[in-house]
Design an enzyme around this catalytic site. Structure first.
Site, PDB file in Angstrom:
ATOM      1  N   ASP A 244       0.830  -1.214   0.000  1.00 43.15           N
ATOM      2  CA  ASP A 244       0.000   0.000   0.000  1.00 43.15           C
ATOM      3  C   ASP A 244       0.862   1.261   0.000  1.00 43.15           C
ATOM      4  O   ASP A 244       0.483   2.272  -0.597  1.00 43.15           O
ATOM      5  CB  ASP A 244      -0.934   0.012   1.222  1.00 43.15           C
ATOM      6  CG  ASP A 244      -2.151  -0.891   1.015  1.00 43.15           C
ATOM      7  OD1 ASP A 244      -2.282  -1.455  -0.092  1.00 43.15           O
ATOM      8  OD2 ASP A 244      -2.961  -1.034   1.947  1.00 43.15           O
ATOM      9  N   GLU A 287     -19.229  18.254 -12.332  1.00 46.83           N
ATOM     10  CA  GLU A 287     -17.871  17.736 -12.297  1.00 46.83           C
ATOM     11  C   GLU A 287     -17.841  16.379 -13.000  1.00 46.83           C
ATOM     12  O   GLU A 287     -18.847  15.681 -13.079  1.00 46.83           O
ATOM     13  CB  GLU A 287     -17.434  17.572 -10.834  1.00 46.83           C
ATOM     14  CG  GLU A 287     -17.289  18.892 -10.104  1.00 46.83           C
ATOM     15  CD  GLU A 287     -15.940  19.542 -10.349  1.00 46.83           C
ATOM     16  OE1 GLU A 287     -15.787  20.197 -11.391  1.00 46.83           O
ATOM     17  OE2 GLU A 287     -15.043  19.399  -9.510  1.00 46.83           O
TER      18      GLU A 287
END
Lengths: 427, 262
Positions: A244, A287
């Site tokens: 990660d 958006e």
């Protein structure tokens, strides 16, 4: 799954552990959490979304210290942040682009769940909580986009809040109630600011539930088969902490490219024009992350009534609103609409195609949403909308019954060995 | 299909989609106007910085030409230090302006010379006055124009240099001018620049193209005054993140070596 290896060392930590085992909880969540060892990089985007949420809240809290939510001062206060607040330009551009990054991470996270069947038993609650987070995110993002009080802020707010006027009988009253007046105006901006600040904390609460639910059943994996034993798993730390971290660094790199070199690319130029209720922009667009839903909203251009009469039961506007809400709410029912016992699309030859066609359908709807409703666009929007809903309501239930899945591998540890192609390491 | 092949295929798909959206956004901006001229600007690119001389010439064009109708309300005289003037020079520029201040101890407003803390004065008292003086049209504030239009810099330059003879179907009584780079083609602003209109302090020849480019640079700075700091920091951040990403890639690979062997 009791691999809790937390062993408090020292007087203080033992004292604490007896009274509030919060370090034990953290240890179990981020250190000793047993994770399937075959997760690919598509599994990075959950933690990425969580980290972007933190970035959004930190930058947002700082912005709130300098922002003024009065309709007369909001636009100027954003320019004050951009010009006079120390590093205000940086904080605002991180926040403005962070919204897009959040949606990119969450959309990839959701499509990964769709592809590998992460929504199926026993992870239905995990999925449902995720859809709740998605809904809350959409509300937060929508209200956040209104705050700079530019032209697109104002007209976006006007178009979206007007949707509620489609509700029969009480629609107009609801819209006035949402606005706090008879148009989008100062009270609307103030309440949107209040809610935009509140909702992220609600999101955090649901994220905690989401992670809790994840840790009850453990992560799904690319094979979609259950973990058969410890040989299939590794501890979260260091394996997925490292994976990660690498993914996060790469993601931040992309994020930074937008913030430092294309800070306004994902926004609309009209939002640098102060809100003006008397001038409607040529082309109102939301958006980018709302475009597919915007296309669905505008897809239906006909009324439904009793044939042969003039009686309209459902007008086009209401049908559009219903379709848009249905396109999100149908996700709640997904774990039961798709009842195939096989999770991963790798072993579902037809579903794999259905997934990619659905993905392309979403992209097409996004494109339609960005265009003026002229020419072929309304037809594409309608076809895309029908396909979107049919994917969930018809195709998936049908596939669950008639698709013949491929044979599943025995366990996670076996195919891992075969996939690497290394001979001589077989157990 | 192997896992790796599938991954790279998906990655390509996503990259394709993002680029597709970008192109779609660009096309969207075109609409019913001619596409802006594609110019090279010193402030474009990873290392892009403003040309100080162009900024100062651009200020002169704004003062001598644009300022009679267009406000620049987010720019204060103190900001002129950022475009290469000393504080004393900026103060001298400010002092050329008369600013209304007050109320004084008698409750009266008074006029005084501009100071560094003052903003560029507005050309009109209010919107009504601005429209009255301009045949009903409202000259927009220029502080954010470069960001409030798609391809802002190219757009401003194209409009300023883009006045042409009107097409045959043009209404001869129209008060508007023809400019194909302006949305709809009819613009209330008459061609503002003529060769030699501005007397540049540095002796640069004031051609229309030169003045348009200078004032475009100035207006881009007005809209995005922190661009240089942003570009400099961005380069450091990207460099750092690149190294960190590479280090973490190898650290991650090393972490997993034992697991992948088993």
């Amino acid at each position: 799954m009791s691999t809790d290896t937390y062993n408090p060392k020292g007087k203080f930590f033992r004292w604490m552990d007896d009274r509030l085992p919060i370090i034990r909880l953290m240890h179990g969540t981020f250190v000793s959490y047993p994770t399937p060892k075959n997760l690919n990089y598509w599994w990075n985007f959950g933690s990425l979304a969580g980290i972007v949420l933190m970035i959004m809240m930190i930058t947002g809290i700082v912005l709130a210290m300098h922002y003024n939510s009065s309709a007369d001062a909001a636009f100027d206060s954003v320019e004050h942040i951009m010009r006079d607040v120390n590093y205000g330009w940086l904080i605002r551009y991180v926040h403005a682009n962070g919204g897009s990054m959040f949606f990119i991470a969450v959309y990839i996270h959701m499509f990964r769940g769709l592809y590998y069947g992460s929504y199926k038993a026993p992870r239905e609650m995990l999925w449902i909580l995720g859809v709740v987070i998605f809904l809350l995110m959409m509300m937060t993002a929508f209200m956040g986009y209104v705050l700079p009080w530019g032209q697109m802020s104002f007209w976006g707010a006007t178009v979206i809040t007007n949707l509620f006027s489609a509700i029969p009988l009480v629609g107009d009253a609801i819209v006035s109630w949402l606005w706090g007046g008879f148009a989008v105006s100062d009270p609307t901006l103030n309440r949107f600011y209040s809610l935009h600040y509140l909702l992220p904390f609600v999101i955090i609460g649901v994220v905690i539930l989401h992670i809790w639910a994840l840790h009850i059943q453990g992560s799904n994996n690319p094979l979609g088969i259950d973990v058969k034993g410890p040989q299939d798993q590794v501890n979260f730390h260091p394996y997925y902490i490292m994976k990660d971290s690498f993914g996060l660094a790469a993601f931040i790199f992309v994020f930074a490219v937008f913030v430092f070199y294309f800070p306004n690319m994902l926004g609309h130029p009209d939002n640098y024009i102060p809100a003006n209720p008397l001038v409607t922009p040529e082309h109102i667009v939301p958006e980018w992350y709302f475009l597919p839903f915007y296309a669905i909203l505008r897809a239906i251009t006909f009324d439904i009534g009793i044939p042969g009469t003039d009686i309209v039961l459902l007008d086009a506007k209401l049908l559009g609103v219903i379709a848009m809400f249905a396109s999100i709410l149908v996700l709640f029912a997904l774990p039961w609409l798709d009842s195939s016992p096989v999770r991963s699309a790798r072993f579902r030859p037809i579903y794999k195609w259905a997934f990619w066609i659905f993905f392309l359908d979403c992209i097409m709807l996004g494109y339609v949403g960005s265009q003026k409703p002229e020419g072929i666009m309304p037809i594409l929007g309608l076809v895309g909308t029908v396909y979107y809903l049919a994917h969930f309501l018809i195709l998936l239930p049908w596939l669950s019954r008639f698709e013949k899945p491929l044979p599943l591998p025995e366990s996670i540890s076996n195919p891992v060995i075969k996939a690497t192609g290394e001979v001589g390491h077989e157990q | 299909m192997s896992n790796r092949m599938m991954s790279s295929k998906i990655t390509k798909t996503i990259i394709g989609v993002i680029f597709g959206m970008t192109i779609a956004a660009g096309v969207m901006a075109a609409g019913n106007q001619r596409h802006a001229k594609d110019m090279d600007w010193s402030f474009e690119g990873v290392f892009g910085q403003y040309d100080r001389a162009a900024l100062q010439r651009g200020l002169k064009v704004y003062q001598d030409v644009c300022a009679s109708c267009h406000s620049l309300k987010y720019i204060a005289f103190r900001n002129l230090v950022d475009i290469g003037f000393s504080a004393d020079e900026a103060l001298a520029i400010a002092a050329n302006y008369q600013v209304t201040d007050g109320p004084d101890q008698f409750g009266d407003m008074f006029i005084r010379d501009g100071r560094l803390s003052d903003y560029f004065p507005l050309p009109f008292a209010n919107e009504k006055a601005a429209r009255f003086a301009n045949n009903g049209a409202l000259p927009p504030d220029l502080s954010l124009l470069a960001k409030a239009r798609a391809n802002g810099a190219d757009y401003i330059y194209s409009v300023l240099t883009g006045y042409e003879d009107p097409p045959a179907d043009w209404d001869p009584n129209s008060l508007m001018s023809y400019n194909p780079y302006f949305s709809g083609g009819a613009i209330a602003m008459m061609a503002p620049l003529f060769d030699g209109f501005v007397d540049y302090a540095d002796g640069t020849e004031a051609s229309v193209e030169q003045m348009a480019a200078d004032v475009t640079t100035f207006l881009y700075w007005a809209a995005e005054p922190k661009l240089e700091a942003r570009h400099k920091m961005g380069f450091k951040v990207l460099g750092f993140m690149l190294v960190l990403t590479i280090v973490l890639y190898f650290a991650n690979r090393k972490t997993w070596t034992e697991v992948n062997k088993k």
